[in-house]
Write an enzyme that holds these catalytic residues in place. Structure first.
Site, PDB file in Angstrom:
ATOM      1  N   ASP A  64       0.625  -1.157   0.179  1.00 40.60           N
ATOM      2  CA  ASP A  64       0.009   0.098  -0.163  1.00 40.60           C
ATOM      3  C   ASP A  64       0.789   1.237  -0.048  1.00 40.60           C
ATOM      4  O   ASP A  64       1.492   1.461   0.969  1.00 40.60           O
ATOM      5  CB  ASP A  64      -0.845   0.108   1.320  1.00 40.60           C
ATOM      6  CG  ASP A  64      -1.791   1.228   1.271  1.00 40.60           C
ATOM      7  OD1 ASP A  64      -1.740   2.189   0.557  1.00 40.60           O
ATOM      8  OD2 ASP A  64      -2.694   1.181   2.335  1.00 40.60           O
ATOM      9  N   GLN A  99       0.743   6.561   1.210  1.00 42.55           N
ATOM     10  CA  GLN A  99       1.493   7.544   1.879  1.00 42.55           C
ATOM     11  C   GLN A  99       2.848   7.609   1.386  1.00 42.55           C
ATOM     12  O   GLN A  99       3.350   8.547   2.002  1.00 42.55           O
ATOM     13  CB  GLN A  99       1.174   7.392   3.381  1.00 42.55           C
ATOM     14  CG  GLN A  99      -0.229   7.402   4.073  1.00 42.55           C
ATOM     15  CD  GLN A  99      -0.703   8.648   3.913  1.00 42.55           C
ATOM     16  OE1 GLN A  99      -0.249   9.785   3.600  1.00 42.55           O
ATOM     17  NE2 GLN A  99      -2.118   8.734   4.006  1.00 42.55           N
ATOM     18  N   LYS A 138      -3.560  12.329  -3.316  1.00 45.23           N
ATOM     19  CA  LYS A 138      -2.760  12.765  -2.288  1.00 45.23           C
ATOM     20  C   LYS A 138      -1.484  12.976  -2.559  1.00 45.23           C
ATOM     21  O   LYS A 138      -0.458  13.510  -2.016  1.00 45.23           O
ATOM     22  CB  LYS A 138      -2.465  11.391  -1.210  1.00 45.23           C
ATOM     23  CG  LYS A 138      -3.582  10.901  -0.487  1.00 45.23           C
ATOM     24  CD  LYS A 138      -3.362   9.711   0.477  1.00 45.23           C
ATOM     25  CE  LYS A 138      -4.431   8.836   0.955  1.00 45.23           C
ATOM     26  NZ  LYS A 138      -5.430   9.573   1.606  1.00 45.23           N
ATOM     27  N   CYS A 144      -9.199   5.255   9.774  1.00 45.43           N
ATOM     28  CA  CYS A 144      -9.478   4.341   8.973  1.00 45.43           C
ATOM     29  C   CYS A 144      -8.435   3.269   9.367  1.00 45.43           C
ATOM     30  O   CYS A 144      -7.973   2.276   8.584  1.00 45.43           O
ATOM     31  CB  CYS A 144      -9.249   4.466   7.611  1.00 45.43           C
ATOM     32  SG  CYS A 144     -10.828   5.668   6.974  1.00 45.43           S
TER      33      CYS A 144
HETATM   34  N1  C6P Z   1      -5.906   7.636   4.231  1.00 43.06           N
HETATM   35  C1  C6P Z   1      -6.183   9.391   5.665  1.00 43.06           C
HETATM   36  O1  C6P Z   1      -6.631  10.392   6.001  1.00 43.06           O
HETATM   37  P1  C6P Z   1      -8.189   6.138  -0.864  1.00 43.06           P
HETATM   38  O2  C6P Z   1      -9.456   6.562   0.286  1.00 43.06           O
HETATM   39  O3  C6P Z   1      -8.361   4.893  -1.644  1.00 43.06           O
HETATM   40  O4  C6P Z   1      -7.701   7.174  -1.495  1.00 43.06           O
HETATM   41  O5  C6P Z   1      -6.987   5.863   0.031  1.00 43.06           O
HETATM   42  C2  C6P Z   1      -6.876   4.834   1.065  1.00 43.06           C
HETATM   43  C3  C6P Z   1      -5.794   4.563   1.863  1.00 43.06           C
HETATM   44  C4  C6P Z   1      -5.124   3.281   1.947  1.00 43.06           C
HETATM   45  N2  C6P Z   1      -3.877   3.487   2.724  1.00 43.06           N
HETATM   46  C5  C6P Z   1      -3.532   4.102   3.423  1.00 43.06           C
HETATM   47  C6  C6P Z   1      -2.219   4.021   3.979  1.00 43.06           C
HETATM   48  C7  C6P Z   1      -4.074   5.489   3.403  1.00 43.06           C
HETATM   49  O6  C6P Z   1      -3.602   6.378   4.224  1.00 43.06           O
HETATM   50  C8  C6P Z   1      -5.293   5.629   2.943  1.00 43.06           C
HETATM   51  C9  C6P Z   1      -6.148   6.997   2.814  1.00 43.06           C
HETATM   52  C10 C6P Z   1      -6.704   8.751   4.235  1.00 43.06           C
HETATM   53  O7  C6P Z   1      -5.398   8.770   6.305  1.00 43.06           O
HETATM   54  C11 C6P Z   1      -8.149   8.628   4.412  1.00 43.06           C
HETATM   55  S1  C6P Z   1      -8.813   7.603   5.650  1.00 43.06           S
END
Ligand code: C6P
Length: 416
Positions: free
Chosen positions: A205, A208, A231, A373
């Site tokens: 993943d 970040q 992001k 999350c």
């Molecule tokens: N974290 C945060 O505020 P999406 O929503 O699919 O673009 O990304 C999901 C996701 C997956 N892995 C990691 C490590 C993440 O940080 C995130 C998204 C945001 O931390 C929204 S919860």
């Protein structure tokens, strides 16, 4: 304390590229410290998307008229930019998805469903985002998989003491490259090497990590990498699943419909070539073009400089906040800025993170409060939620000072 000359980005100049950062909130200049949730977008990204709608708006991979061909070329050029940005071998390996979440679901539903059976083992870590937990748990319910968890040490790093035992007999490893709560970097290459040695497929993943440092999927040694454009200065609605071509080739499609087929008959269908096999329906065309512009923008800054800037800023934040608040402020995760990115989750006095965030908002300081999350991680930390400040290319020490001033006000406000 000013940032030293080792900081290679001039955030004041960068900030001028982002129209939203010129606005005020409650009469004060905005201090945006929530880029881990979503980044702001530079004007060049917004203009690229406008230009698509104003000059070549049409569907892709279908029309044989000029603007449709131009739109197709613009979208595929964006894919080639992403390919270069992550050093993928071929653009066939770059699948556009809705976001990182969809990319991870794609792996689990397409690769996992075809390759995992009852009793098979998947290894995840305690610091995963729900997007790298729940898709596996959905398949676990269907198939009866065993999920094993890599624990954390006291500073919020992965504890790899038992890694070989955890991976013994495993079919897949799912791990984040950087925690969205603790900021911790994980040793991705060590993990993917261990997974390969155990015969497991590795799913990283990169949500970040990709926006904040140089990414080289070939050096990473992983089989899959998922991340989101929003992001990394790009628009919402588009992300990437990178996968090794040999694996993507053998996987069944994820969603069915137009675009992903070569032929459809009454008795069945054949799939399109990669990457379109995994891109059912009209794709996010404007978003892909905006994403390409975001990649250009980040490359113009230089990803090494982006990382060095954020490292310096994280160092400044850890030092300044530590000096100003002492034991009243607890920042989760490693205290060494070399081991973490610019995400600072914290507890302040005994204030609830939502109260902190609300008072900070009165000072135009935007931070996120909640479980981010990552509920299993929250449980491990013994908290229901944290307040979280996160930095990006447009932040500088004045933003950290504004955060500190606003926190002081929050402390005073709730002391009354
Ligand atoms: N974290 C945060 O505020 P999406 O929503 O699919 O673009 O990304 C999901 C996701 C997956 N892995 C990691 C490590 C993440 O940080 C995130 C998204 C945001 O931390 C929204 S919860």
């Amino acid at each position: 304390m000013a940032l030293t000359t080792t900081d290679p980005l001039d955030a004041a100049i960068v900030r001028a590229d982002f129209p939203l950062l010129a606005r005020t909130v409650h009469g004060k200049p905005i201090v945006y410290l929530d880029s881990a949730a979503t980044s702001q977008k530079p004007g060049v990204v917004l203009e690229a998307m406008d230009r698509y709608y104003e000059t070549i708006n049409s569907n892709v991979h279908r029309g044989v008229y000029a603007i449709a061909e131009e739109a197709t070329n613009a979208m595929e050029a964006a894919r080639a930019k992403v390919q270069r940005f992550i050093n993928a071998r071929s653009s066939a390996e770059v699948v556009f998805t809705k976001n990182a979440t969809e990319g991870l679901n794609l792996v689990v539903q397409a690769w996992g469903r075809a390759n995992l059976a009852e009793g098979d083992v998947v290894v995840l870590s305690h610091m995963e985002h729900h997007a790298n937990i729940v898709p596996w748990q959905i398949l676990q319910r269907e198939k009866g998989l065993e999920i094993r968890w890599i624990p954390l040490d006291a500073e919020g790093r992965l504890d790899l003491t038992d890694l070989d035992r955890l991976l013994d007999g495993a079919k897949a490893l799912g791990v984040t490259a950087m925690s969205n709560v603790l900021g911790t970097f994980t040793p991705v290459r060590t993990l993917t090497d261990a997974a390969r040695a155990a015969g497991a497929v590795s799913v990283v993943d990169g949500c970040q990590s990709v926006p904040h440092s140089t990414t080289d999927v070939q050096a990473m040694g992983a089989d899959f990498l998922a991340f989101s454009a929003h992001k990394m200065c790009g628009p919402t609605g588009i992300g990437v699943l990178w996968g090794r071509e040999e694996l993507l080739d053998t996987m069944p499609p994820f969603l069915g419909g137009g675009e992903m087929i070569r032929d459809v008959r009454l008795d069945g269908f054949t799939t399109n070539d990669l990457p379109w096999k995994f891109e059912a329906g009209t794709p996010p065309i404007a978003e892909s073009i905006g994403f390409g512009a975001a990649v250009d923008y980040l490359e113009s800054l230089g990803m090494d400089k982006v990382r060095a800037h954020e490292r310096a800023l994280t160092d400044y934040a850890l030092t300044t906040l530590g000096e100003r608040f002492g034991d009243d402020l607890r920042i989760h995760g490693p205290q060494n800025p070399d081991e973490r990115g610019g995400v600072l989750s914290f507890a302040f006095k005994d204030l609830h993170p939502h109260d902190i965030s609300q008072v900070l908002d009165q000072h135009a300081v935007c931070v996120r409060a909640g479980h981010h999350c990552a509920k299993p991680l929250m449980k491990l930390l013994g908290v229901g939620a944290t307040a979280r400040a996160s930095v990006y290319v447009y932040n500088d020490t004045t933003d950290i000072d504004a955060l500190a001033d606003a926190l002081e006000s929050a402390g005073d406000f709730f002391a009354l």
